[in-house]
Design a protein around this motif. Structure first.
Motif, PDB file in Angstrom:
ATOM      1  N   PHE A   1       4.562   2.901   3.255  1.00  0.00           N
ATOM      2  CA  PHE A   1       4.170   4.079   4.021  1.00  0.00           C
ATOM      3  C   PHE A   1       5.387   4.955   4.299  1.00  0.00           C
ATOM      4  O   PHE A   1       6.430   4.464   4.720  1.00  0.00           O
ATOM      5  CB  PHE A   1       3.507   3.679   5.335  1.00  0.00           C
ATOM      6  CG  PHE A   1       2.270   2.850   5.153  1.00  0.00           C
ATOM      7  CD1 PHE A   1       1.527   2.934   3.988  1.00  0.00           C
ATOM      8  CD2 PHE A   1       1.846   1.985   6.146  1.00  0.00           C
ATOM      9  CE1 PHE A   1       0.386   2.182   3.812  1.00  0.00           C
ATOM     10  CE2 PHE A   1       0.703   1.223   5.985  1.00  0.00           C
ATOM     11  CZ  PHE A   1      -0.035   1.313   4.808  1.00  0.00           C
ATOM     12  N   GLY A   2       5.197   6.274   4.094  1.00  0.00           N
ATOM     13  CA  GLY A   2       6.301   7.212   4.245  1.00  0.00           C
ATOM     14  C   GLY A   2       5.959   8.390   5.128  1.00  0.00           C
ATOM     15  O   GLY A   2       5.168   8.272   6.073  1.00  0.00           O
ATOM     16  N   PRO A   3       6.531   9.561   4.838  1.00  0.00           N
ATOM     17  CA  PRO A   3       6.361  10.741   5.697  1.00  0.00           C
ATOM     18  C   PRO A   3       4.910  11.178   5.897  1.00  0.00           C
ATOM     19  O   PRO A   3       4.553  11.607   7.002  1.00  0.00           O
ATOM     20  CB  PRO A   3       7.160  11.822   4.957  1.00  0.00           C
ATOM     21  CG  PRO A   3       8.207  11.060   4.209  1.00  0.00           C
ATOM     22  CD  PRO A   3       7.542   9.797   3.779  1.00  0.00           C
ATOM     23  N   GLU A   4       4.075  11.089   4.855  1.00  0.00           N
ATOM     24  CA  GLU A   4       2.679  11.513   5.019  1.00  0.00           C
ATOM     25  C   GLU A   4       1.950  10.627   6.016  1.00  0.00           C
ATOM     26  O   GLU A   4       1.178  11.103   6.855  1.00  0.00           O
ATOM     27  CB  GLU A   4       1.961  11.505   3.667  1.00  0.00           C
ATOM     28  CG  GLU A   4       2.418  12.580   2.709  1.00  0.00           C
ATOM     29  CD  GLU A   4       2.305  13.971   3.318  1.00  0.00           C
ATOM     30  OE1 GLU A   4       1.264  14.271   3.951  1.00  0.00           O
ATOM     31  OE2 GLU A   4       3.255  14.762   3.179  1.00  0.00           O
ATOM     32  N   THR A   5       2.191   9.314   5.932  1.00  0.00           N
ATOM     33  CA  THR A   5       1.612   8.391   6.918  1.00  0.00           C
ATOM     34  C   THR A   5       2.111   8.742   8.319  1.00  0.00           C
ATOM     35  O   THR A   5       1.341   8.779   9.285  1.00  0.00           O
ATOM     36  CB  THR A   5       2.002   6.944   6.588  1.00  0.00           C
ATOM     37  OG1 THR A   5       1.525   6.615   5.279  1.00  0.00           O
ATOM     38  CG2 THR A   5       1.418   5.973   7.596  1.00  0.00           C
ATOM     39  N   CYS A   6       3.404   9.024   8.401  1.00  0.00           N
ATOM     40  CA  CYS A   6       4.032   9.331   9.682  1.00  0.00           C
ATOM     41  C   CYS A   6       3.406  10.577  10.318  1.00  0.00           C
ATOM     42  O   CYS A   6       3.056  10.586  11.504  1.00  0.00           O
ATOM     43  CB  CYS A   6       5.520   9.547   9.443  1.00  0.00           C
ATOM     44  SG  CYS A   6       6.567   9.096  10.820  1.00  0.00           S
ATOM     45  N   LYS A   7       3.251  11.639   9.535  1.00  0.00           N
ATOM     46  CA  LYS A   7       2.706  12.896  10.061  1.00  0.00           C
ATOM     47  C   LYS A   7       1.244  12.740  10.454  1.00  0.00           C
ATOM     48  O   LYS A   7       0.812  13.231  11.503  1.00  0.00           O
ATOM     49  CB  LYS A   7       2.852  13.997   9.004  1.00  0.00           C
ATOM     50  CG  LYS A   7       4.292  14.377   8.699  1.00  0.00           C
ATOM     51  CD  LYS A   7       4.354  15.344   7.524  1.00  0.00           C
ATOM     52  CE  LYS A   7       5.792  15.612   7.103  1.00  0.00           C
ATOM     53  NZ  LYS A   7       5.861  16.477   5.892  1.00  0.00           N
TER      54      LYS A   7
ATOM     55  N   LEU B   1       0.841  -1.198   0.000  1.00  0.00           N
ATOM     56  CA  LEU B   1       0.000   0.000   0.000  1.00  0.00           C
ATOM     57  C   LEU B   1       0.875   1.247   0.000  1.00  0.00           C
ATOM     58  O   LEU B   1       1.945   1.285   0.588  1.00  0.00           O
ATOM     59  CB  LEU B   1      -0.908   0.003   1.231  1.00  0.00           C
ATOM     60  CG  LEU B   1      -1.852  -1.194   1.359  1.00  0.00           C
ATOM     61  CD1 LEU B   1      -2.642  -1.105   2.662  1.00  0.00           C
ATOM     62  CD2 LEU B   1      -2.797  -1.266   0.166  1.00  0.00           C
ATOM     63  N   SER B   2       0.393   2.301  -0.658  1.00  0.00           N
ATOM     64  CA  SER B   2       1.173   3.531  -0.830  1.00  0.00           C
ATOM     65  C   SER B   2       1.137   4.398   0.420  1.00  0.00           C
ATOM     66  O   SER B   2       0.355   4.173   1.350  1.00  0.00           O
ATOM     67  CB  SER B   2       0.630   4.318  -2.022  1.00  0.00           C
ATOM     68  OG  SER B   2      -0.657   4.839  -1.706  1.00  0.00           O
ATOM     69  N   ASP B   3       1.983   5.434   0.400  1.00  0.00           N
ATOM     70  CA  ASP B   3       2.045   6.382   1.506  1.00  0.00           C
ATOM     71  C   ASP B   3       0.706   7.100   1.672  1.00  0.00           C
ATOM     72  O   ASP B   3       0.287   7.402   2.795  1.00  0.00           O
ATOM     73  CB  ASP B   3       3.160   7.389   1.244  1.00  0.00           C
ATOM     74  CG  ASP B   3       3.459   8.258   2.451  1.00  0.00           C
ATOM     75  OD1 ASP B   3       3.090   7.870   3.571  1.00  0.00           O
ATOM     76  OD2 ASP B   3       4.060   9.330   2.271  1.00  0.00           O
ATOM     77  N   LYS B   4       0.027   7.362   0.560  1.00  0.00           N
ATOM     78  CA  LYS B   4      -1.271   8.040   0.637  1.00  0.00           C
ATOM     79  C   LYS B   4      -2.299   7.166   1.349  1.00  0.00           C
ATOM     80  O   LYS B   4      -3.047   7.644   2.222  1.00  0.00           O
ATOM     81  CB  LYS B   4      -1.760   8.383  -0.765  1.00  0.00           C
ATOM     82  CG  LYS B   4      -3.094   9.106  -0.776  1.00  0.00           C
ATOM     83  CD  LYS B   4      -3.475   9.498  -2.186  1.00  0.00           C
ATOM     84  CE  LYS B   4      -4.796  10.245  -2.196  1.00  0.00           C
ATOM     85  NZ  LYS B   4      -5.191  10.685  -3.543  1.00  0.00           N
ATOM     86  N   SER B   5      -2.356   5.883   1.021  1.00  0.00           N
ATOM     87  CA  SER B   5      -3.274   4.965   1.694  1.00  0.00           C
ATOM     88  C   SER B   5      -2.930   4.864   3.180  1.00  0.00           C
ATOM     89  O   SER B   5      -3.819   4.784   4.028  1.00  0.00           O
ATOM     90  CB  SER B   5      -3.212   3.580   1.056  1.00  0.00           C
ATOM     91  OG  SER B   5      -3.685   3.624  -0.274  1.00  0.00           O
TER      92      SER B   5
ATOM     93  N   LEU C   1      -5.368   5.513   6.429  1.00  0.00           N
ATOM     94  CA  LEU C   1      -5.530   4.564   7.537  1.00  0.00           C
ATOM     95  C   LEU C   1      -5.143   5.212   8.864  1.00  0.00           C
ATOM     96  O   LEU C   1      -5.801   4.996   9.889  1.00  0.00           O
ATOM     97  CB  LEU C   1      -4.669   3.326   7.287  1.00  0.00           C
ATOM     98  CG  LEU C   1      -5.132   2.413   6.139  1.00  0.00           C
ATOM     99  CD1 LEU C   1      -4.042   1.438   5.748  1.00  0.00           C
ATOM    100  CD2 LEU C   1      -6.411   1.675   6.508  1.00  0.00           C
ATOM    101  N   ALA C   2      -4.090   6.014   8.836  1.00  0.00           N
ATOM    102  CA  ALA C   2      -3.672   6.710  10.056  1.00  0.00           C
ATOM    103  C   ALA C   2      -4.739   7.708  10.499  1.00  0.00           C
ATOM    104  O   ALA C   2      -4.980   7.876  11.698  1.00  0.00           O
ATOM    105  CB  ALA C   2      -2.341   7.428   9.812  1.00  0.00           C
ATOM    106  N   ARG C   3      -5.389   8.370   9.549  1.00  0.00           N
ATOM    107  CA  ARG C   3      -6.433   9.332   9.887  1.00  0.00           C
ATOM    108  C   ARG C   3      -7.605   8.637  10.594  1.00  0.00           C
ATOM    109  O   ARG C   3      -8.233   9.216  11.492  1.00  0.00           O
ATOM    110  CB  ARG C   3      -6.906  10.038   8.625  1.00  0.00           C
ATOM    111  CG  ARG C   3      -8.106  10.987   8.806  1.00  0.00           C
ATOM    112  CD  ARG C   3      -7.835  12.098   9.781  1.00  0.00           C
ATOM    113  NE  ARG C   3      -6.700  12.916   9.418  1.00  0.00           N
ATOM    114  CZ  ARG C   3      -6.737  13.903   8.524  1.00  0.00           C
ATOM    115  NH1 ARG C   3      -7.880  14.201   7.921  1.00  0.00           N
ATOM    116  NH2 ARG C   3      -5.653  14.580   8.240  1.00  0.00           N
ATOM    117  N   ALA C   4      -7.923   7.403  10.192  1.00  0.00           N
ATOM    118  CA  ALA C   4      -9.045   6.681  10.808  1.00  0.00           C
ATOM    119  C   ALA C   4      -8.856   6.523  12.315  1.00  0.00           C
ATOM    120  O   ALA C   4      -9.829   6.511  13.075  1.00  0.00           O
ATOM    121  CB  ALA C   4      -9.219   5.315  10.146  1.00  0.00           C
ATOM    122  N   LEU C   5      -7.593   6.418  12.748  1.00  0.00           N
ATOM    123  CA  LEU C   5      -7.331   6.256  14.186  1.00  0.00           C
ATOM    124  C   LEU C   5      -7.683   7.502  14.987  1.00  0.00           C
ATOM    125  O   LEU C   5      -7.797   7.437  16.214  1.00  0.00           O
ATOM    126  CB  LEU C   5      -5.848   5.921  14.414  1.00  0.00           C
ATOM    127  CG  LEU C   5      -5.383   4.520  14.019  1.00  0.00           C
ATOM    128  CD1 LEU C   5      -3.905   4.376  14.306  1.00  0.00           C
ATOM    129  CD2 LEU C   5      -6.182   3.453  14.744  1.00  0.00           C
TER     130      LEU C   5
END
Length: 419
Positions: free
Chosen positions: A209-215, A181-185, A189-193
């Protein structure tokens, strides 16, 4: 029976709109071109082209005392002309910039709407064309899905799943590991939390998953108080096209330090450098709830790793003591409740005995009352019968007496006739 269509209105959740990727082509509202060609050429006024009368009038209009010499007054006026021209140009530049920013923002919003509609269309198609996934969504919204799930999804389907689990569902453990799955996905998923309050365990290993997921995850962990097990291993969390982004890990570390529910965290082989590693170790040292944090195959300093190891050991011992104390407290509470239940049962038994005795006493009193009433009725009947007999006897005596008198009168009449 025809199948009830799945309601896909949740895909329009406004809570994810800011994650729509506009790409680098649209730029930002602050990136506007201020080339000199866009500013209309405005020639400065030339004081030397004015006659003495006009120069004096201009100075007087500005409240400036003239010196009385044309050349000196012209130079003085020219200085004011130059300052006013510069101020005018700056004002025009500001107006031009604000107009361009407004135009860029409007264009950006329009493009964002188009991209948003395209994403929603993609998500609808991804769900509609996958019978298995449609059933998963039906179970999620009906709160009938298993509490422990591994749902195979594509990049687009992961976005839709994120919106579906934004609200609480039955899922407590969700495995989305090794799905590329990409960083955008990952950001979705992180936003759902940020809102979900049922997920306890989330496995996201082996994706992109990269910086956008992290932030985004950092923002969610600041408010989430449910997630306890989070695995991000083998994700390039810091990777950006022109190098590494350690700042995103620092934001994640700050959120980890503040989160109150996280127990186990895996950041194994996430490309975290010394700066991010130091931030992670300090965050764990600040958070006394975390008992496991995998950070192998990163580039942490040995001193930071040692600090992390010591803190985790301290946290584990403290947790063991806390759990033992809570277990003792639970036992003591259960013992107290058992004694309370026993005392209540005895009280209820005594109350039942008291009520039984009172009922027996009342029953005996009622029986006695009925017996006395029956005896009274018998006496009344006997008395009534006696009175009736006496009455009958009296009537009989009166009848006999009357008959006796009548017989005596008859005998006297017969004697008179014989004489």
């Amino acid at each position: 029976m025809s199948e009830v269509p799945l309601d896909l209105s949740f895909l329009r959740s406004a809570d994810f709109h800011d994650l729509v990727d506009l790409g680098s082509e649209t730029g930002t509202a602050n990136e506007v071109d201020e080339s000199a060609e866009d500013i209309q050429i405005i020639h400065k006024l030339d004081a030397s082209s004015l006659n003495l009368t006009d120069v004096l009038a201009e100075l007087e209009r500005r409240g400036i005392q003239a010196k009385g010499f044309y050349s000196d007054d012209a130079r003085l006026l020219q200085r004011f002309f130059d300052e006013e021209h510069e101020e005018y140009v700056e004002v025009k530049k500001k107006e031009l910039r604000e107009a361009k920013i407004a135009e860029a923002e409007q264009k950006r919003e329009q493009q964002k709407k188009v991209l948003l509609e395209n994403e929603i269309y993609e998500e609808k198609e991804a769900i509609s064309n996958d019978i298995r996934l449609k059933e998963w969504f039906r179970l999620i919204f009906a709160k009938e899905c298993p509490v422990d799930c591994r749902i195979k999804v594509t990049d687009i389907q992961a976005r839709a799943l994120s919106k579906a689990i934004w609200s609480d569902c039955r899922i407590e453990s969700l495995d989305l590991s090794h799905m590329n799955l990409s960083d955008k996905s990952g950001a979705y998923l992180a936003r759902a939390l940020k809102n979900n309050d049922t997920l306890v365990k989330l496995e996201l290993d082996g994706n992109q998953f990269g910086p956008e997921t992290c932030k985004t995850l950092a923002n969610s962990l600041l408010v989430n108080s449910r997630i306890a097990f989070l695995s991000l291993g083998s994700n390039p969390l810091t990777m950006v096209p022109d190098g590494d982004d350690e700042e995103c890990v620092e934001k994640l570390a700050a959120a980890i330090g503040e989160n109150s529910s996280l127990l186990c965290l895996s950041l194994w082989r996430c490309g975290i450098g010394p700066k991010g590693g130091a931030a992670i170790c300090k965050a764990v040292a600040k958070n006394d709830q975390i008992i496991s944090c995998e950070v192998g195959y990163n580039n942490f300093d040995n001193a930071d790793t040692l600090l992390l190891t010591k803190q985790l050991e301290t946290n584990r011992k403290a947790r063991e003591l806390r759990l033992a104390r809570e277990a003792d407290q639970a036992k003591e509470k259960e013992r107290a409740l058992a004694e309370q239940r026993k005392a209540e049962q005895e009280r209820q038994k005594e109350e039942q005995n008291r009520l039984w005795l009172e009922n027996q006493k009342a029953s005996r009193a009622e029986l006695r009352r009925l017996e006395l009433e029956r005896e009274q009725q018998e006496k009344q009947k006997e008395e009534e019968k006696r009175r009736q007999l006496e009455h009958i006897q009296k009537l009989e005596e009166e009848r006999v007496k009357a008959a006796s008198k009548k017989g005596k009168k008859g005998k006297k009449g017969k004697k008179g006739k014989k004489k």
